[in-house]
Design a protein around this motif. Structure first.
Motif, PDB file in Angstrom:
ATOM      1  N   THR A   1     -25.243  92.634   6.983  1.00  0.00           N
ATOM      2  CA  THR A   1     -24.294  93.741   6.967  1.00  0.00           C
ATOM      3  C   THR A   1     -24.138  94.279   5.554  1.00  0.00           C
ATOM      4  O   THR A   1     -24.290  93.542   4.574  1.00  0.00           O
ATOM      5  CB  THR A   1     -22.918  93.296   7.497  1.00  0.00           C
ATOM      6  OG1 THR A   1     -22.040  94.430   7.520  1.00  0.00           O
ATOM      7  CG2 THR A   1     -22.306  92.211   6.640  1.00  0.00           C
ATOM      8  N   ALA A   2     -23.817  95.569   5.463  1.00  0.00           N
ATOM      9  CA  ALA A   2     -23.440  96.183   4.190  1.00  0.00           C
ATOM     10  C   ALA A   2     -21.995  96.654   4.245  1.00  0.00           C
ATOM     11  O   ALA A   2     -21.512  97.298   3.312  1.00  0.00           O
ATOM     12  CB  ALA A   2     -24.370  97.354   3.861  1.00  0.00           C
ATOM     13  N   ASP A   3     -21.308  96.350   5.328  1.00  0.00           N
ATOM     14  CA  ASP A   3     -19.923  96.746   5.529  1.00  0.00           C
ATOM     15  C   ASP A   3     -19.015  95.916   4.631  1.00  0.00           C
ATOM     16  O   ASP A   3     -18.958  94.687   4.750  1.00  0.00           O
ATOM     17  CB  ASP A   3     -19.567  96.534   7.005  1.00  0.00           C
ATOM     18  CG  ASP A   3     -18.163  97.005   7.361  1.00  0.00           C
ATOM     19  OD1 ASP A   3     -17.224  96.732   6.595  1.00  0.00           O
ATOM     20  OD2 ASP A   3     -18.005  97.606   8.445  1.00  0.00           O
ATOM     21  N   GLN A   4     -18.291  96.562   3.722  1.00  0.00           N
ATOM     22  CA  GLN A   4     -17.481  95.842   2.750  1.00  0.00           C
ATOM     23  C   GLN A   4     -16.387  95.008   3.413  1.00  0.00           C
ATOM     24  O   GLN A   4     -16.060  93.912   2.945  1.00  0.00           O
ATOM     25  CB  GLN A   4     -16.864  96.827   1.743  1.00  0.00           C
ATOM     26  CG  GLN A   4     -17.871  97.448   0.794  1.00  0.00           C
ATOM     27  CD  GLN A   4     -18.600  96.394  -0.026  1.00  0.00           C
ATOM     28  OE1 GLN A   4     -17.971  95.484  -0.578  1.00  0.00           O
ATOM     29  NE2 GLN A   4     -19.916  96.512  -0.132  1.00  0.00           N
ATOM     30  N   THR A   5     -15.820  95.518   4.490  1.00  0.00           N
ATOM     31  CA  THR A   5     -14.788  94.747   5.190  1.00  0.00           C
ATOM     32  C   THR A   5     -15.368  93.470   5.775  1.00  0.00           C
ATOM     33  O   THR A   5     -14.791  92.386   5.650  1.00  0.00           O
ATOM     34  CB  THR A   5     -14.151  95.587   6.314  1.00  0.00           C
ATOM     35  OG1 THR A   5     -13.559  96.753   5.743  1.00  0.00           O
ATOM     36  CG2 THR A   5     -13.086  94.786   7.050  1.00  0.00           C
TER      37      THR A   5
ATOM     38  N   LEU B   1     -18.044  91.956   4.729  1.00  0.00           N
ATOM     39  CA  LEU B   1     -18.457  91.097   3.619  1.00  0.00           C
ATOM     40  C   LEU B   1     -17.294  90.256   3.105  1.00  0.00           C
ATOM     41  O   LEU B   1     -17.492  89.144   2.606  1.00  0.00           O
ATOM     42  CB  LEU B   1     -19.035  91.942   2.483  1.00  0.00           C
ATOM     43  CG  LEU B   1     -20.400  92.590   2.767  1.00  0.00           C
ATOM     44  CD1 LEU B   1     -20.779  93.551   1.643  1.00  0.00           C
ATOM     45  CD2 LEU B   1     -21.471  91.518   2.927  1.00  0.00           C
ATOM     46  N   GLN B   2     -16.092  90.767   3.238  1.00  0.00           N
ATOM     47  CA  GLN B   2     -14.911  90.005   2.824  1.00  0.00           C
ATOM     48  C   GLN B   2     -14.411  89.084   3.929  1.00  0.00           C
ATOM     49  O   GLN B   2     -13.926  87.982   3.662  1.00  0.00           O
ATOM     50  CB  GLN B   2     -13.796  90.972   2.413  1.00  0.00           C
ATOM     51  CG  GLN B   2     -14.105  91.791   1.170  1.00  0.00           C
ATOM     52  CD  GLN B   2     -13.011  92.801   0.866  1.00  0.00           C
ATOM     53  OE1 GLN B   2     -11.989  92.857   1.551  1.00  0.00           O
ATOM     54  NE2 GLN B   2     -13.224  93.613  -0.159  1.00  0.00           N
ATOM     55  N   THR B   3     -14.540  89.524   5.187  1.00  0.00           N
ATOM     56  CA  THR B   3     -13.950  88.788   6.304  1.00  0.00           C
ATOM     57  C   THR B   3     -14.805  87.625   6.778  1.00  0.00           C
ATOM     58  O   THR B   3     -14.289  86.535   7.040  1.00  0.00           O
ATOM     59  CB  THR B   3     -13.705  89.744   7.488  1.00  0.00           C
ATOM     60  OG1 THR B   3     -12.884  90.825   7.075  1.00  0.00           O
ATOM     61  CG2 THR B   3     -13.040  89.014   8.647  1.00  0.00           C
TER      62      THR B   3
ATOM     63  N   ASP C   1     -24.745  93.305  12.057  1.00  0.00           N
ATOM     64  CA  ASP C   1     -23.974  94.534  12.118  1.00  0.00           C
ATOM     65  C   ASP C   1     -24.871  95.626  12.706  1.00  0.00           C
ATOM     66  O   ASP C   1     -25.976  95.867  12.204  1.00  0.00           O
ATOM     67  CB  ASP C   1     -23.520  94.899  10.698  1.00  0.00           C
ATOM     68  CG  ASP C   1     -22.551  96.058  10.672  1.00  0.00           C
ATOM     69  OD1 ASP C   1     -22.268  96.641  11.738  1.00  0.00           O
ATOM     70  OD2 ASP C   1     -22.072  96.395   9.570  1.00  0.00           O
TER      71      ASP C   1
ATOM     72  N   HIS D   1     -28.036  92.112   3.182  1.00  0.00           N
ATOM     73  CA  HIS D   1     -27.464  93.442   3.361  1.00  0.00           C
ATOM     74  C   HIS D   1     -28.289  94.386   4.219  1.00  0.00           C
ATOM     75  O   HIS D   1     -27.802  95.461   4.585  1.00  0.00           O
ATOM     76  CB  HIS D   1     -27.217  94.078   1.986  1.00  0.00           C
ATOM     77  CG  HIS D   1     -26.290  93.271   1.136  1.00  0.00           C
ATOM     78  ND1 HIS D   1     -26.752  92.382   0.175  1.00  0.00           N
ATOM     79  CD2 HIS D   1     -24.939  93.177   1.129  1.00  0.00           C
ATOM     80  CE1 HIS D   1     -25.710  91.802  -0.411  1.00  0.00           C
ATOM     81  NE2 HIS D   1     -24.610  92.263   0.158  1.00  0.00           N
TER      82      HIS D   1
ATOM     83  N   LYS E   1     -15.766  95.247  16.293  1.00  0.00           N
ATOM     84  CA  LYS E   1     -15.038  95.560  15.058  1.00  0.00           C
ATOM     85  C   LYS E   1     -13.708  96.200  15.454  1.00  0.00           C
ATOM     86  O   LYS E   1     -13.646  96.926  16.449  1.00  0.00           O
ATOM     87  CB  LYS E   1     -15.825  96.537  14.189  1.00  0.00           C
ATOM     88  CG  LYS E   1     -17.077  96.011  13.558  1.00  0.00           C
ATOM     89  CD  LYS E   1     -17.693  97.117  12.680  1.00  0.00           C
ATOM     90  CE  LYS E   1     -18.947  96.686  11.987  1.00  0.00           C
ATOM     91  NZ  LYS E   1     -19.532  97.762  11.145  1.00  0.00           N
TER      92      LYS E   1
END
Length: 260
Positions: A130-134, A136-138, A174, A154, A226
């Protein structure tokens, strides 16, 4: 002086030889082991004492292992229950794994597998693409807390390169990966590693959802929507881990709790 308490294990089996053998092996490995001769005995012992792990035969007198497992789980959600059977009972196996059993092992037992399960060293090796920042944090917070080993890449090219060098059990993909969408990524990973289990992560709106559904149609495991809900992802991973250990992978139908 070692002040760390031993992990407590209960072995429930109506065959005295099996109880003794497993108890001796696990006691030699450093566990505090007790035994029960039937399902009702196991229920009573779990009501009176705390156990970390219960090894439970399915076919026992008085109360069968499946009924005892469900009764124990109602009052002791933290207990890791491993079911055992000498009979091919696929439907029962799938139902028990869905209900929260850690594994459903066929007899004769592979003792290395038993020891590994009791030691709680069965975490999955997980690759997230995934490249989704949310995300990547979750994802690291969700998976590390449940004992899974997570590696993040990514895009599809990074995933393909890594999978050619390192084995992974699960790929969290993702669907929205730019020009290299999640379906193409999944198909590329499956070609390299046919045994990898893919979980698609998708928004609910179309056409994104359709891409995820097509991946599931082509044998991806399920869809996690999501925004990610940590409890839901943990449930999917727990069930998947148990199914992989037991050799009983069964995809949930779209619309079941893992997907709703």
């Amino acid at each position: 002086m070692n002040l760390i308490p031993k992990r407590r294990v209960l072995i429930a089996d109506d065959e005295p030889g099996m109880r003794t053998t497993l108890a001796d092996i696990l006691a030699d490995s450093g566990y505090d082991v007790r035994t029960a001769q039937d399902g009702q005995d196991a229920i009573t012992k779990c009501q009176n004492e705390d156990y970390d792990v219960v090894l439970m035969d399915v076919r026992m007198p008085v109360v069968d292992g499946i009924s005892a497992f469900r009764e124990i789980r109602r009052s002791s959600q933290h207990v890791r229950v491993i079911l055992m059977s000498a009979y091919g009972e696929d439907e029962m196996k799938h139902a028990a794994l869905q209900d929260g059993a850690i594994a459903f092992l066929d007899k004769p037992l592979n003792l290395d597998t038993v020891i590994q399960l009791v030691a709680d060293s069965t975490e999955l090796a997980v690759m997230a693409i995934t490249a989704d920042q949310t995300l990547l944090q979750t994802l690291p917070q969700c998976l590390h807390s449940s004992g899974q080993k997570l590696t993040v890449v990514h895009n599809r090219d990074e995933a393909v390169t890594l999978l050619r060098q390192v084995s992974f059990d699960v790929a969290l993909i993702d669907v929205e990966l730019g020009t290299n969408d999640g379906l193409a990524c999944y198909l590329a990973l499956r070609e390299i590693s046919p045994t990898i289990t893919a979980v698609m992560i998708s928004r609910s709106d179309q056409p994104v959802r359709r891409i995820a559904e097509e991946a599931v149609r082509r044998t991806a495991y399920t869809i996690v929507p999501k925004p990610i809900e940590p409890e839901r992802l943990a449930e999917v991973m727990q069930t998947l881990r148990a199914q992989r250990v037991s050799g009983a992978i069964r995809k949930p139908h779209l619309g079941e709790p893992h997907d709703s």
